[in-house]
Design an enzyme around this catalytic site. Structure first.
Site, short mmCIF file in Angstrom:
data_model
loop_
_atom_site.label_atom_id
_atom_site.label_comp_id
_atom_site.label_asym_id
_atom_site.label_seq_id
_atom_site.Cartn_x
_atom_site.Cartn_y
_atom_site.Cartn_z
N LYS A 115 17.85 30.40 35.16
CA LYS A 115 17.68 31.08 36.45
C LYS A 115 18.42 32.41 36.44
CE LYS A 115 19.89 31.18 40.29
NZ LYS A 115 19.67 32.60 40.61
N GLU A 133 31.70 30.38 32.64
CA GLU A 133 32.40 31.63 32.34
C GLU A 133 32.49 32.36 33.67
OE1 GLU A 133 33.06 35.27 32.01
OE2 GLU A 133 31.17 35.40 30.89
N CYS A 139 33.08 40.92 33.67
CA CYS A 139 34.02 39.82 33.92
C CYS A 139 35.34 40.04 33.21
CB CYS A 139 33.41 38.49 33.54
SG CYS A 139 32.68 38.51 31.92
N GLU A 146 39.81 39.30 41.90
CA GLU A 146 38.80 40.07 41.18
C GLU A 146 38.03 40.96 42.17
OE1 GLU A 146 35.33 37.96 39.44
OE2 GLU A 146 35.81 39.12 37.65
P1 NAI Z 1 27.70 34.25 42.02
O1 NAI Z 1 28.61 33.55 41.09
O2 NAI Z 1 27.54 33.67 43.37
O3 NAI Z 1 26.24 34.37 41.34
C1 NAI Z 1 26.01 34.20 39.94
C2 NAI Z 1 24.77 33.34 39.72
O4 NAI Z 1 24.95 32.07 40.35
C3 NAI Z 1 23.48 33.92 40.31
O5 NAI Z 1 22.40 33.59 39.47
C4 NAI Z 1 23.35 33.17 41.63
O6 NAI Z 1 22.04 33.08 42.10
C5 NAI Z 1 23.87 31.80 41.25
N1 NAI Z 1 24.39 31.02 42.38
C6 NAI Z 1 25.01 31.47 43.51
N2 NAI Z 1 25.32 30.44 44.33
C7 NAI Z 1 24.91 29.31 43.71
C8 NAI Z 1 24.96 27.91 44.04
N3 NAI Z 1 25.50 27.48 45.17
N4 NAI Z 1 24.45 27.02 43.16
C9 NAI Z 1 23.92 27.44 41.99
N5 NAI Z 1 23.83 28.73 41.63
C10 NAI Z 1 24.33 29.66 42.46
O7 NAI Z 1 28.18 35.77 42.09
P2 NAI Z 1 27.80 36.90 43.18
O8 NAI Z 1 27.79 36.30 44.54
O9 NAI Z 1 26.61 37.61 42.71
O10 NAI Z 1 29.04 37.89 43.02
C11 NAI Z 1 30.28 37.65 43.67
C12 NAI Z 1 31.44 37.94 42.77
O11 NAI Z 1 31.38 37.11 41.61
C13 NAI Z 1 31.52 39.33 42.19
O12 NAI Z 1 32.08 40.24 43.06
C14 NAI Z 1 32.38 39.10 40.98
O13 NAI Z 1 33.73 39.09 41.36
C15 NAI Z 1 31.98 37.74 40.50
N6 NAI Z 1 31.01 37.80 39.40
C16 NAI Z 1 31.45 37.59 38.13
C17 NAI Z 1 30.59 37.70 37.06
C18 NAI Z 1 31.04 37.48 35.68
O14 NAI Z 1 30.48 38.08 34.76
N7 NAI Z 1 31.99 36.60 35.45
C19 NAI Z 1 29.19 38.10 37.24
C20 NAI Z 1 28.79 38.22 38.63
C21 NAI Z 1 29.69 38.09 39.64
#
Ligand code: NAI
Ligand code: MG
Length: 477
Positions: free
Chosen positions: A167, A242, A276, A377
């Site tokens: 996804k 991660e 990240c 972060e």
């Molecule tokens: P997120 O962690 O919510 O989203 C990442 C993925 O998880 C997306 O594909 C999203 O659709 C999915 N997702 C979201 N909620 C979910 C749920 N309840 N169940 C299953 N899948 C789910 O990150 P978001 O909201 O885009 O960004 C928020 C913060 O997360 C950013 O500001 C940053 O601090 C951090 N982040 C860290 C990343 C990394 O590379 N470690 C990448 C993206 C965001």
């Protein structure tokens, strides 16, 4: 929807290409069962690019069934080399594409080198292990490196003989949908790779909680990772996570200043700070602090040109979404309210059209470890710079957050470099560089930065299980 409901798109750089907008399930392009779509937004102009299908709970279920069937299909299960046919990477090879192709080729090479061990026990017993695929793997990826994150997860999963439901992040499905057609061209049996775009709260949740999914691999925020762990508990899924970071970059008095400044800048300001492992906390020893500050600010002024991502002079484009821009603005207010000194930036960046999610590169000093801007972060071109006196204090500052992803140490003293590297609580330490990732080297975090490793041989362990086989050589008990 044979062509993925492809629409012809012309990118701002003039390149026209067919963009699939469907869900890729069992080797077919289909529409969302609920008829829902997600509109992709150009963050530079805030204008819609195209609407793509949004996967529902039922679509995820269909994709999991397709992956389960493919797992049992002899044309996949008994394939001795799972991935050596086809070079679908004839797309123009810029940096990300180079990484995608490199990672996939690296793991393709492992496909016929996943094996167990013979273990010596006693004369009347023959024991050995074999490595088997985990099964149907759900992979949930973020928006910051849409294709590279897909490659990191698809490569080892397929090399080990698993099948996958991936996804993408709802913000960035376009490149990975395009990639789906290349999966077909490469000759994978239908259902081995399924790509279901959708919202986290619906499609992501359905995948993480699905009873017929054997593993979830996730990259994204720590908060969502915790939700995923809870959902994965329902059938005890194998997990790799991660997550976030607040990676420190330590500059000792004896560091090569110019080198430290260049890496420190790239380590936080590259990719709009949306990495990240971004080294978002710079820690500088007192003796070199003033010199470092002056050189670092100069580097930001000279290099961090903010503007149109299709302009070759641009270093920093827009943040991915309004939500991310707002998050950074909030942290700027928090930093000011906490009493830190705003040294540079701190404002939205005005652009010609007056649109887009642009922010100035932002630098705070006078930051102490209790402040939220030191602990949390931000995920933007936003850095805190703190002063320390001793090595002991530097290590304590490095380890003083809930995270443990990357870290960087700048010194010309060899023994100090290795000593400090061992004392930092992190999955990765870069000595005299930052964010120096390589697909041959394991990547991942400790503490609340994650569980498990991706890339390198360690990445294969995340996608295979060990079966032990005991052969009795005696005739009776
Ligand atoms: P997120 O962690 O919510 O989203 C990442 C993925 O998880 C997306 O594909 C999203 O659709 C999915 N997702 C979201 N909620 C979910 C749920 N309840 N169940 C299953 N899948 C789910 O990150 P978001 O909201 O885009 O960004 C928020 C913060 O997360 C950013 O500001 C940053 O601090 C951090 N982040 C860290 C990343 C990394 O590379 N470690 C990448 C993206 C965001
Ligand atoms: Mg989220």
């Amino acid at each position: 929807m044979a062509d993925g409901c492809a629409v012809q798109l012309t990118a701002p750089n003039g390149v026209t290409f067919p963009q699939p907008t469907g869900l890729f399930i069992g080797g077919q392009w289909v529409k969302s069962s609920l008829g829902k779509t997600i509109t992709s937004i150009d963050p530079s102009t805030e204008k819609p690019i195209v609407a793509v299908q949004a996967g529902s709970v039922k679509d995820i279920d269909d994709a999991v069934s397709a992956a389960r069937r493919a797992l049992q299909d002899p044309s996949w299960r008994d394939l001795p080399e799972t991935w050596d046919n086809g070079k679908p990477y004839s797309v123009s090879l810029n940096e990300d594409m180079g990484e995608v192709a490199g990672t996939l080729r690296y793991y393709a090479g492992f496909a016929d080198k996943v094996f167990g061990q013979v273990i010596e026990t006693t004369a009347d017993k023959f024991a050995y292990t074999i490595r088997e695929p985990i099964g149907v793997c759900g992979q949930i990826i973020p928006w910051n490196y849409p294709l590279a994150m897909a490659a990191w997860k698809l490569g080892p999963a397929l090399a080990c003989g698993n099948t996958v439901v991936l996804k993408p992040a709802e913000q960035t499905p376009l490149s990975i949908l395009y990639f789906a057609n290349l999966v077909t061209q490469a000759g994978f049996p239908p259902g081995v790779v399924n790509i279901v775009n959708g919202f986290g709260a619906e499609a992501g949740k359905a995948l993480a909680s699905h009873e017929d999914v054997d593993k979830i691999a996730f990259t994204g925020s720590t908060a969502t990772a915790k939700d995923i762990m809870r959902m994965a508990a329902s059938n005890l899924k194998n997990i790799t996570l991660e997550t976030g970071g607040k990676s420190p970059l330590v500059v000792f008095d004896d560091a090569e200043l110019e080198n430290a400044v260049e890496w420190a800048h790239a380590g936080i300001m590259s990719n709009q700070g949306q990495i990240c492992t971004a080294t978002s906390r710079i820690l500088v020893q007192a003796g070199i602090f003033d010199q470092f500050m002056e050189a670092f600010k100069k580097q930001v002024r000279n290099v961090s040109t903010v503007g149109d991502p299709f302009d070759s002079n641009t270093f920093q484009g827009p943040q991915v979404s309004k939500a991310q821009l707002d998050r950074i603005k909030d942290f700027i207010s928090v930093g000011k309210a906490e009493g830190a000194n705003l040294e540079m930036g701190g404002q939205p960046q005005a652009t010609a059209g007056g649109k887009g999610y642009f922010i100035q590169p932002t630098v705070f000093t006078g930051v102490n470890p209790q402040m939220r801007i030191f602990q949390e972060e931000v995920f933007g071109p936003f850095v805190t710079i703190s002063k320390f006196e001793s090595e002991e204090e530097a290590v304590a500052l490095c380890n003083g957050t809930q995270y443990g992803l990357g870290s960087a140490v700048f010194t010309t003293n060899l023994t100090k470099a290795h000593r400090v590297a061992r004392r930092i609580e992190a999955g990765m330490v870069w000595i005299n560089s930052s964010n120096d990732s390589d697909w041959r080297i394991p990547f991942g975090g400790v503490k609340q930065s994650g569980i498990g490793r991706e890339l390198g041989e360690a990445g294969l362990e995340a996608y295979s299980t060990v079966k032990a086989i005991h052969v009795n050589m005696r005739s009776k008990l």
